[in-house]
Design a protein around this motif. Structure first.
Motif: not given
Length: 281
Positions: A218-220, A233-234, A258-262
């Motif tokens: 998900q993006y965070q 939040g995501v 914004v970063t891409l996270e688990p």
């Protein structure tokens, strides 16, 4: 007087004695007998004649004939006029004259009950069909009502979202920030609105242009405060279909990224997975 004689000869008095007339006709006969002695006398003679006829033709029937009569009544076959020809049954012979002397029972009353039963059964079937049809229509109406309620709720949610969007433009405390793609993802971009007064942060999901991701990620969103990242939040490109998405609140921020996270988010940003970033000034 001629009318009384014609009434006597009409045959209704014989039916009266046999009991084969309607209640209305019975009352009429009794009224005529009360008003005209000739009618009353004729009724008496008919009764005596029928009694004499019954005594003259009375016979002691065998058990076989009695059994046949009872069986005929049980199966509603009162319209049988004669029975089978003489035959031996259990070593007992039924003679021709014995059968011929059996007086047939009137069939009209038996037929009436059969027809009445058939009519009642028909009405019952029609009623059952009507109830089933009505139940089906009620079920269909209930389904349509449920669908309408869901549509109403969906429209109400859309109206609320539109109100939130309008509030952003009405409230002058909001800052509209455009986050641009970084070196890793130069084509990426998105827009968010942030109000330092209300501390609200709202993403414009229609403006989001980010690389697609799988179900495990998900993006965070992060707020940078004094050089330190703060989780906001995501959000998910696959499931967040609303036009706007409200994130966590914050009063102070120097920039957003914004970063891409688990899936579910991380405690800290994965810097090599950053896709967009933008300042607040």
């Amino acid at each position: 007087m001629e009318n009384v004689q014609a009434y006597i000869e009409s045959g209704i008095l014989e039916l009266y004695v046999l009991g084969d007339i309607s209640p209305e006709e019975r009352l009429q006969v009794e009224e005529m007998a009360a008003n005209h002695s000739e009618v009353k006398a004729e009724i008496g003679e008919i009764e005596l004649s029928m009694e004499a006829f019954a005594e003259t033709h009375a016979v002691e029937t065998s058990e076989l004939v009695k059994t046949k009569i009872l069986n005929s009544l049980l199966v509603n076959l009162g319209d049988d006029k004669t029975f089978t020809k003489p035959r031996k049954h259990n070593s007992e012979e039924v003679f021709e004259d014995e059968v011929d002397n059996v007086i047939a029972l009137p069939a009209r009353r038996s037929n009436f009950y059969k027809y009445a039963f058939a009519a009642c059964l028909t009405l019952l079937l029609i009623s059952v069909y009507g109830i089933v049809n009505l139940y089906s229509k009620l079920q269909e109406s209930s389904t349509q009502l449920t669908a309408m309620q869901l549509d109403k709720q969906k429209i109400a949610n859309q109206v609320n979202v539109m109100d939130d969007e309008l509030d952003i433009y009405r409230d002058t405390s909001y800052k509209v920030l455009k986050l641009k793609g970084v070196a890793k993802s130069p084509q990426s971009a998105m827009t968010l609105a942030w109000s330092p007064v209300t501390k609200k942060v709202v993403l414009d999901m229609h403006s989001v242009k980010l690389p697609a991701h799988d179900k495990q990620h998900q993006y965070q969103l992060w707020a940078l405060v004094g050089g330190k990242p703060v989780d906001m939040g995501v959000f998910d490109l696959n499931t967040d279909t609303a036009s706007v998405k409200q994130m966590k609140s914050i009063a102070m921020a120097d920039a957003f990224a914004v970063t891409l996270e688990p899936a579910g988010g991380s405690a800290g940003p994965t810097l090599d997975q950053m896709v967009v970033m933008g300042g607040t000034k």
